[in-house]
Design an enzyme around this catalytic site. Structure first.
Site: not given
Ligand code: LLP
Length: 403
Positions: A222, A263-265, A302, A306, A332-333, A360
């Site tokens: 997050g 858990e950084p994404g 996105r 969002y 087509c939207e 994402y």
């Molecule tokens: N851990 C868990 C359990 C999660 O559900 C998520 C994201 C993460 C880690 C990683 O979060 P991050 O560091 O990427 O913020 N599709 C959306 C974001 C959805 C995130 C879902 N869970 C977007 O494009 O903003």
């Protein structure tokens, strides 16, 4: 200064591999990982890349090579992680409203598991008892994150076991002799405020008292990344300092230390990605200039889903006069990427690059309108390599049953 790919590198890639194409920069991912390990060097912190952001196996292999672990949100992601070469001990699987059979499959893979419902926790306890250490995903009842769709820890969220059920968890653990090694929370995505994490830690410390075998506090992902010029991300240095302070204060008071997991994404891959498109059509309607690109919400959802901002530049005419454009797609939207956005004068055939394309982006792409998903390219050591070919009509028909 963060490393960036030059306009010329992106143009060369677009010419060689066509558009639309997602481009990822390996060294930029490495840089983000180093920022994390530096900021948390004072404590026992481990990072699991939340691969739901971007799962191309070549990216996963790069992430493995730099020493980062991996977090998965489905057993298929866990399988991909193992295919990429991660040892099961470096793979974390955080489940969410899934059939128990998927947890059984994850257990067979030997990965770390976080369970997010009382019913699956009970099934797990009855089947495996104390033999397989497990984590519990709690819902901390904290509102956080960039928008409601990506807020996961609040009191109306479907995620995790509500904090108010902690007594039920304790009873279940007793009844089935579960080995609780981890407590997990993930409160949302794009959390800029460091104090949200501190609040999460307080909740976890309180809950920790119920689980004597606890070793790990998993604070999820997050971290916010900057999207707009002048935007700021989470202050990782400050976060590292505050987390260290909180853990050492707990250790002083209770004589117990925990390992901390994250858990950084987005933080790992968002800024390392560029989405390169080409302008098909220009249209003028009154004051509005439409720049219609060879992509749409099927490739980058996105902005429509969002309301997310992605910075856009015309890399074919960067010195052109700045003019306002509505950058739209070919679906087509209505698929508006940007509204009234100042961009250097756009001509048909120009390449427009979308920044923050790593997280994402491709991962949420679809074949809507029976269009092909984009190609993916990884730039590493200055070399651009195709890591996913563009789809063909055969890919689209391949899973359909023909008479
Ligand atoms: N851990 C868990 C359990 C999660 O559900 C998520 C994201 C993460 C880690 C990683 O979060 P991050 O560091 O990427 O913020 N599709 C959306 C974001 C959805 C995130 C879902 N869970 C977007 O494009 O903003």
């Amino acid at each position: 200064m963060p490393q960036v790919l030059s306009h010329q590198q992106l143009i060369d890639i677009a010419e060689k591999f066509g558009t639309p194409t997602y481009v990822y920069h390996a060294e930029r991912i490495t840089e983000q990982y180093s920022r994390l390990t530096d900021a948390f060097s004072g404590i026992d912190a481990t990072f699991f890349y939340a691969c739901k952001a971007l799962t191309n196996i070549n990216v996963l292999k790069h992430i493995k090579s730099i020493g980062c672990n991996i977090d998965c949100s489905s057993v298929n992601e866990a399988r991909l992680a193992l295919m990429a070469g991660f040892e099961p001990g470096r793979v974390l699987y955080t489940s969410n409203n899934i059939a128990f059979s998927e947890i059984e499959a994850a257990k067979e893979l030997g990965v770390h598991i976080n369970i997010d419902s009382l019913s699956n926790l009970e099934k797990f306890g009855k089947k495996y008892g104390h033999s397989y250490p497990v984590g519990i995903r709690l819902r901390p009842n904290i509102m956080a994150g960039g928008n409601l769709k990506i807020s996961t820890g609040h009191s109306k969220s479907k995620f995790g076991i509500p904090l108010e059920d902690v007594d039920k968890i304790v009873q279940l653990v007793k009844d089935t002799n579960l080995h609780i090694r981890t407590l997990h929370i993930h409160t949302g995505s794009e959390i800029k405020d460091v104090d949200v994490f501190v609040k999460g830690i307080e909740v976890m410390f309180e809950a920790a008292k119920h689980f004597p075998e606890l070793e790990i506090i998993d604070l999820g992902g997050g971290f916010k990344v900057p999207y707009e010029p002048g935007d700021e991300g989470t202050d990782i240095q400050l976060l590292g300092k505050k987390v260290a302070e909180a853990f050492s204060a707990y250790a002083k008071q209770y004589g117990k230390t925990f390992r901390v997991w994250f858990e950084p994404g987005k933080f790992m891959v968002s800024e390392a990605g560029y989405f390169v498109t080409k302008v098909n059509v220009l249209k003028q309607s009154g004051d509005i200039r439409f720049a219609g690109v060879d992509s749409g919400l099927n490739h980058l959802i996105r902005p429509m889903f969002y309301g997310s901002y992605h910075h856009i530049e015309n890399i074919s005419n960067p010195k052109g006069k700045m003019l306002p454009y509505n950058v739209v797609g070919n679906i087509c939207e209505t698929d508006t990427f940007a509204d009234n956005r100042m961009i250097a004068e756009v001509r048909e055939g120009d390449y427009l690059v979308f920044y923050n394309g790593g997280a994402y982006g491709f991962e949420m792409a679809s074949n809507y309108n029976s269009r092909f998903r984009p190609a993916e390219v990884l730039v590493k050591n200055g070399e651009a390599k195709l890591i996913r070919r563009r789809e063909t009509i055969d890919d689209i028909i391949s899973t359909q049953v023909l008479d």
